[in-house]
Each structure stands twice: as C-alpha cells, then as structure tokens.
Enzyme design. Structure first.
Site, PDB file in Angstrom:
ATOM      1  N   GLN A  56       0.654   4.888  -1.858  1.00  0.00           N
ATOM      2  CA  GLN A  56       0.783   3.940  -2.977  1.00  0.00           C
ATOM      3  C   GLN A  56      -0.353   4.053  -3.985  1.00  0.00           C
ATOM      4  O   GLN A  56      -0.254   3.579  -5.100  1.00  0.00           O
ATOM      5  CB  GLN A  56       0.808   2.497  -2.447  1.00  0.00           C
ATOM      6  CG  GLN A  56       2.039   2.179  -1.654  1.00  0.00           C
ATOM      7  CD  GLN A  56       1.826   0.970  -0.739  1.00  0.00           C
ATOM      8  OE1 GLN A  56       2.202  -0.131  -1.079  1.00  0.00           O
ATOM      9  NE2 GLN A  56       1.231   1.179   0.415  1.00  0.00           N
ATOM     10  N   ARG A 105      25.535 -10.906   9.117  1.00  0.00           N
ATOM     11  CA  ARG A 105      26.436 -10.568   8.008  1.00  0.00           C
ATOM     12  C   ARG A 105      26.359  -9.103   7.586  1.00  0.00           C
ATOM     13  O   ARG A 105      27.205  -8.612   6.865  1.00  0.00           O
ATOM     14  CB  ARG A 105      26.180 -11.490   6.805  1.00  0.00           C
ATOM     15  CG  ARG A 105      24.778 -11.437   6.253  1.00  0.00           C
ATOM     16  CD  ARG A 105      24.614 -12.252   4.982  1.00  0.00           C
ATOM     17  NE  ARG A 105      23.316 -12.013   4.399  1.00  0.00           N
ATOM     18  CZ  ARG A 105      22.270 -12.797   4.559  1.00  0.00           C
ATOM     19  NH1 ARG A 105      22.351 -13.900   5.269  1.00  0.00           N
ATOM     20  NH2 ARG A 105      21.112 -12.490   3.994  1.00  0.00           N
ATOM     21  N   ARG A 144      13.066   0.037  13.166  1.00  0.00           N
ATOM     22  CA  ARG A 144      12.016   1.026  12.868  1.00  0.00           C
ATOM     23  C   ARG A 144      10.954   0.385  11.982  1.00  0.00           C
ATOM     24  O   ARG A 144      11.219  -0.650  11.345  1.00  0.00           O
ATOM     25  CB  ARG A 144      12.610   2.230  12.107  1.00  0.00           C
ATOM     26  CG  ARG A 144      13.595   3.044  12.888  1.00  0.00           C
ATOM     27  CD  ARG A 144      12.887   3.883  13.952  1.00  0.00           C
ATOM     28  NE  ARG A 144      13.806   4.803  14.607  1.00  0.00           N
ATOM     29  CZ  ARG A 144      14.581   4.495  15.651  1.00  0.00           C
ATOM     30  NH1 ARG A 144      14.566   3.265  16.141  1.00  0.00           N
ATOM     31  NH2 ARG A 144      15.367   5.406  16.207  1.00  0.00           N
ATOM     32  N   GLU A 203       0.605  -6.004   3.769  1.00  0.00           N
ATOM     33  CA  GLU A 203      -0.334  -5.588   4.823  1.00  0.00           C
ATOM     34  C   GLU A 203      -1.333  -6.686   5.210  1.00  0.00           C
ATOM     35  O   GLU A 203      -1.541  -7.648   4.477  1.00  0.00           O
ATOM     36  CB  GLU A 203      -1.123  -4.352   4.350  1.00  0.00           C
ATOM     37  CG  GLU A 203      -2.046  -4.670   3.194  1.00  0.00           C
ATOM     38  CD  GLU A 203      -3.064  -3.605   2.872  1.00  0.00           C
ATOM     39  OE1 GLU A 203      -3.092  -2.546   3.489  1.00  0.00           O
ATOM     40  OE2 GLU A 203      -3.871  -3.868   1.947  1.00  0.00           O
ATOM     41  N   HIS A 259      -1.615   4.861   1.930  1.00  0.00           N
ATOM     42  CA  HIS A 259      -2.340   5.368   0.763  1.00  0.00           C
ATOM     43  C   HIS A 259      -1.474   6.128  -0.233  1.00  0.00           C
ATOM     44  O   HIS A 259      -1.938   6.427  -1.341  1.00  0.00           O
ATOM     45  CB  HIS A 259      -3.511   6.244   1.210  1.00  0.00           C
ATOM     46  CG  HIS A 259      -4.625   5.444   1.818  1.00  0.00           C
ATOM     47  ND1 HIS A 259      -4.614   5.047   3.129  1.00  0.00           N
ATOM     48  CD2 HIS A 259      -5.752   4.920   1.265  1.00  0.00           C
ATOM     49  CE1 HIS A 259      -5.696   4.331   3.385  1.00  0.00           C
ATOM     50  NE2 HIS A 259      -6.405   4.229   2.272  1.00  0.00           N
ATOM     51  N   ASP A 281      -3.868  -3.685  -5.910  1.00  0.00           N
ATOM     52  CA  ASP A 281      -3.513  -4.953  -5.248  1.00  0.00           C
ATOM     53  C   ASP A 281      -3.119  -6.076  -6.210  1.00  0.00           C
ATOM     54  O   ASP A 281      -2.512  -7.055  -5.795  1.00  0.00           O
ATOM     55  CB  ASP A 281      -4.687  -5.444  -4.387  1.00  0.00           C
ATOM     56  CG  ASP A 281      -5.064  -4.431  -3.325  1.00  0.00           C
ATOM     57  OD1 ASP A 281      -4.170  -3.733  -2.842  1.00  0.00           O
ATOM     58  OD2 ASP A 281      -6.261  -4.339  -3.001  1.00  0.00           O
ATOM     59  N   VAL A 332     -12.779   5.585 -23.220  1.00  0.00           N
ATOM     60  CA  VAL A 332     -14.106   5.134 -23.689  1.00  0.00           C
ATOM     61  C   VAL A 332     -14.920   6.315 -24.219  1.00  0.00           C
ATOM     62  O   VAL A 332     -15.687   6.163 -25.170  1.00  0.00           O
ATOM     63  CB  VAL A 332     -14.898   4.296 -22.643  1.00  0.00           C
ATOM     64  CG1 VAL A 332     -14.216   2.982 -22.349  1.00  0.00           C
ATOM     65  CG2 VAL A 332     -15.173   5.054 -21.370  1.00  0.00           C
ATOM     66  N   ARG A 355     -17.092   3.077  -1.399  1.00  0.00           N
ATOM     67  CA  ARG A 355     -17.432   1.678  -1.146  1.00  0.00           C
ATOM     68  C   ARG A 355     -18.895   1.696  -0.721  1.00  0.00           C
ATOM     69  O   ARG A 355     -19.295   2.496   0.112  1.00  0.00           O
ATOM     70  CB  ARG A 355     -16.538   1.106  -0.052  1.00  0.00           C
ATOM     71  CG  ARG A 355     -15.042   1.171  -0.447  1.00  0.00           C
ATOM     72  CD  ARG A 355     -14.203   0.269   0.421  1.00  0.00           C
ATOM     73  NE  ARG A 355     -12.781   0.564   0.292  1.00  0.00           N
ATOM     74  CZ  ARG A 355     -11.967   0.002  -0.601  1.00  0.00           C
ATOM     75  NH1 ARG A 355     -12.440  -0.853  -1.478  1.00  0.00           N
ATOM     76  NH2 ARG A 355     -10.684   0.305  -0.622  1.00  0.00           N
ATOM     77  N   ALA A 361      15.393  -6.673  -1.292  1.00  0.00           N
ATOM     78  CA  ALA A 361      15.112  -6.662   0.151  1.00  0.00           C
ATOM     79  C   ALA A 361      15.714  -7.897   0.804  1.00  0.00           C
ATOM     80  O   ALA A 361      15.840  -8.950   0.173  1.00  0.00           O
ATOM     81  CB  ALA A 361      13.608  -6.638   0.375  1.00  0.00           C
TER      82      ALA A 361
HETATM   83  O1  F6P Z   1      -7.883  -2.353  -2.552  1.00  0.00           O
HETATM   84  C1  F6P Z   1      -7.006  -1.288  -2.551  1.00  0.00           C
HETATM   85  C2  F6P Z   1      -6.568  -0.936  -1.163  1.00  0.00           C
HETATM   86  O2  F6P Z   1      -5.691   0.163  -1.246  1.00  0.00           O
HETATM   87  C3  F6P Z   1      -5.903  -2.068  -0.376  1.00  0.00           C
HETATM   88  O3  F6P Z   1      -4.571  -2.273  -0.743  1.00  0.00           O
HETATM   89  C4  F6P Z   1      -6.090  -1.583   1.043  1.00  0.00           C
HETATM   90  O4  F6P Z   1      -6.086  -2.666   1.936  1.00  0.00           O
HETATM   91  C5  F6P Z   1      -7.435  -0.910   0.980  1.00  0.00           C
HETATM   92  O5  F6P Z   1      -7.669  -0.581  -0.370  1.00  0.00           O
HETATM   93  C6  F6P Z   1      -7.541   0.325   1.802  1.00  0.00           C
HETATM   94  O6  F6P Z   1      -8.847   0.767   1.748  1.00  0.00           O
HETATM   95  P1  F6P Z   1      -9.334   2.197   2.205  1.00  0.00           P
HETATM   96  O7  F6P Z   1      -8.861   3.202   1.210  1.00  0.00           O
HETATM   97  O8  F6P Z   1     -10.823   2.081   2.215  1.00  0.00           O
HETATM   98  O9  F6P Z   1      -8.726   2.455   3.550  1.00  0.00           O
END
Ligand code: F6P
Length: 320
Positions: free
Chosen positions: A249, A210, A241, A220, A247, A126, A22, A71, A185
């Site tokens: 991800q 099997r 396990r 989650e 995070h 998400d 942008v 947030r 999976a």
């Molecule tokens: O909305 C993205 C996300 O990574 C969700 O997958 C997860 O539940 C949440 O944020 C985790 O939030 P925080 O980073 O505040 O712990």
C-alpha cells in the site's frame, strides 16, 4: 534563505513531488534548497546533498522518497536536537521543510523553539492527521487497496469463501473505511466504530445466510486477523482466508489527487517561509490550503467521517 528539506517517518507516495516542487519554486523566493538524506538522522550525520545531484533524475512521480527515510526516536533527546541546530547553523541553513507525519512534526516544532524556522507537510498513507482533511499518499494507498480487493474478489467468489483483508492505517480506519465503501465490502471493521470479536463474527454469519462469499475489510492493529478467521470458520461454517495488504500500500506512483495536493502543499510551505512563519504545518480543507500551528494541529479533535459511517450503516441495513 537556505532551506533544508527532509522526508521523515513512513514513506508515502507524493513525497518526491514535494521535493521536486520546492526545488523548482525556491529561486523565485530568493531561496536555496539543501537536501538532507534519511530524515533527522541525516542532519546529525551531515548527510547533505546538493540539488544538482538529483536534478537530472526523473524521480518526481516515483513512489517512496529519493532522500530516504528512517524512524529516529533518538531525536526526542534535547542534546541531539541542539547538536542538529548547530550543524544546520554551520551550513547556513535557517529553515527546514519536514515532509512526514505527526511524530516528524514534533521534531520540527522543537527545532523551531531552538531557532530554526520549520514548516511541516503532511505525508502519510494513514490520513491520521486530524487537522487536515487529507494527507499526501492516502489517496494513492486507498486506490491501491481498492484495486487489490477487486482483484482478489474473483477467486473468493469462485470458491464461495470468506476473506478478511487487513489494510494499513496505524490505528486509524480511513484506508479501511474508504476502500471498504468503494468496493461495497460486506463488513468494515475500523477502530472508530469498535466492535467485539463476537459482534463481527455474528455479522459475518448473518451475511453468510444470504450469500456464499463474504468480504471483510479490517483496519490494522485493531484485531487479530487469524483469530477472527478461526472464529468465523467455526461459527459460520464457511471456508475462510486472510490477506494482509501490508507495505504494498505504500508503493507506487502517486495518484493525480496526490500529485496536485503535493504541489499545493509545497507552494503554501514556500509562501509561509517567505513570510518568516515558523512552527506551522500545512493541510487542506477541501480545495483550500490551510496553515496551522503545529501544537494546534497535534491537539485537533479526532477526525471522523460521520457521513461515510452513516452511509455504511444504512447500506449494511439495506442489505439485510
Ligand atoms: O504510518 C505508515 C505506516 O505504513 C502504517 O500504516 C503502518 O502501521 C506503519 O507505517 C508500518 O511501519 P513500518 O514500515 O516501520 O513497518
């Protein structure tokens, strides 16, 4: 027109692409970009940045957001929103591009009612905004999940173990469904296809008859992973396990898909603002980039992946 840009909610790979795009496009629309740090909180704190302060930095393809994100539930307060509008007006900012998820879009919609033109760009790993096929960051996060699952496979196979892997999704199963199918999976557990603890354990027990190793991908906030592992160990008598990808991800450089999607979303947002649109969010339907009123987007029917769910069930059956 002076346009403020914020990144809000959980960060997602691709946010920086939008910021940089942008900034690049704005002059061609006769617009000026003002960067706002730390989401809506940054408006209240007048934490504004000139684009020149970041233009020399090579941040475009980095994960996270160069603007920072927090947030800020306090922004639900009408008085605080009015204060935000006053501050934006005092800086000559007429419009706001909000890069984030559904909560962030609600803030944008309220600001629009108070006279600020707002456009939302969906960015969350998400993929939980039903009006859009994809949100920015989802592709990168699921690719990471696939890589992590494939990496952990060798040790689980070597030790003849059962592994429960929890992926993110914020009560939506997209990362679990996509990464679970992509890695073949043995069991996939998502909120959209709810199963009881007993059902999951029974399925795992079936698989254990099997093969000597088992992979279960769990979305989650749906199940207690440790409880699942303990029950499985007891019922199926298999060494079990757990692994929470967490995070990890959210990090990393955006995939090609997210890079291109970020550019498309940015272009559409600038086009909309140049047509004086407000209270809209952009999204995609395949290759097509769409614009939807935020209120409509918030009420879109729950997105399901019927074909993928069917494929999963057939594959599951085929393995029996
Ligand atoms: O909305 C993205 C996300 O990574 C969700 O997958 C997860 O539940 C949440 O944020 C985790 O939030 P925080 O980073 O505040 O712990």
């Amino acid at each position: 027109m002076k346009i403020g840009v914020i990144t809000s909610g959980g960060d997602a790979p691709g946010m920086n692409i939008v910021i940089d795009t942008v900034i690049t496009l704005a002059p061609q629309y006769g617009c000026e970009i003002v960067l706002i740090k730390n989401a809506y909180k940054g408006i209240i704190e007048e934490d504004f940045l000139d684009v020149k302060t970041i233009q020399h930095l090579n941040y475009r393809n980095d994960g996270g957001t160069i603007l920072g994100s927090v947030r800020f539930p306090e922004f639900a307060d009408t008085e605080l929103r009015k204060k935000a509008v006053k501050i934006l007006n005092s800086h000559g900012i007429e419009a706001l591009i909000v890069i984030g998820g559904d909560g962030s879009f609600q803030g944008a919609s309220e600001l629009s009612k108070l006279g600020i033109k707002t456009i939302g760009i969906p960015a969350t790993i998400d993929n939980d905004l039903s009006y859009s096929e994809k949100t920015l960051g989802f592709d990168t996060a699921s690719n990471f999940a696939v890589e992590a699952i494939e990496r952990v496979k060798s040790t689980i196979i070597s030790h003849h173990r059962c592994l429960f892997i929890e992926v993110m999704g914020n009560k939506r199963g997209d990362i679990a469904l996509f990464s679970g199918l992509a890695t073949n999976a043995d069991v996939i557990v998502i909120p959209e296809m709810k199963k009881s603890y007993e059902q999951i354990v029974a399925e795992v027990k079936e698989v254990s008859k099997r093969q000597k190793y088992i992979f279960i991908i769990v979305s989650e906030r749906t199940y207690d992973l440790e409880k699942l592992a303990t029950m499985t160990k007891k019922e199926a008598n298999i060494d079990t396990r757990t692994l929470v990808l967490g995070h990890l991800q959210r990090g990393g450089s955006p995939s090609i898909f997210d890079r291109i999607l970020g550019m498309k979303f940015s272009y559409k947002a600038m086009e909309l603002l140049s047509q004086n649109a407000t209270d809209y969010c952009v999204g995609n339907k395949g290759d097509e980039i769409i614009a939807v009123p935020i209120s409509e987007a918030a009420n879109a029917p729950l997105k399901r992946h019927d074909i993928l769910e069917k494929i999963y069930k057939k594959i599951e059956k085929g393995k029996e």
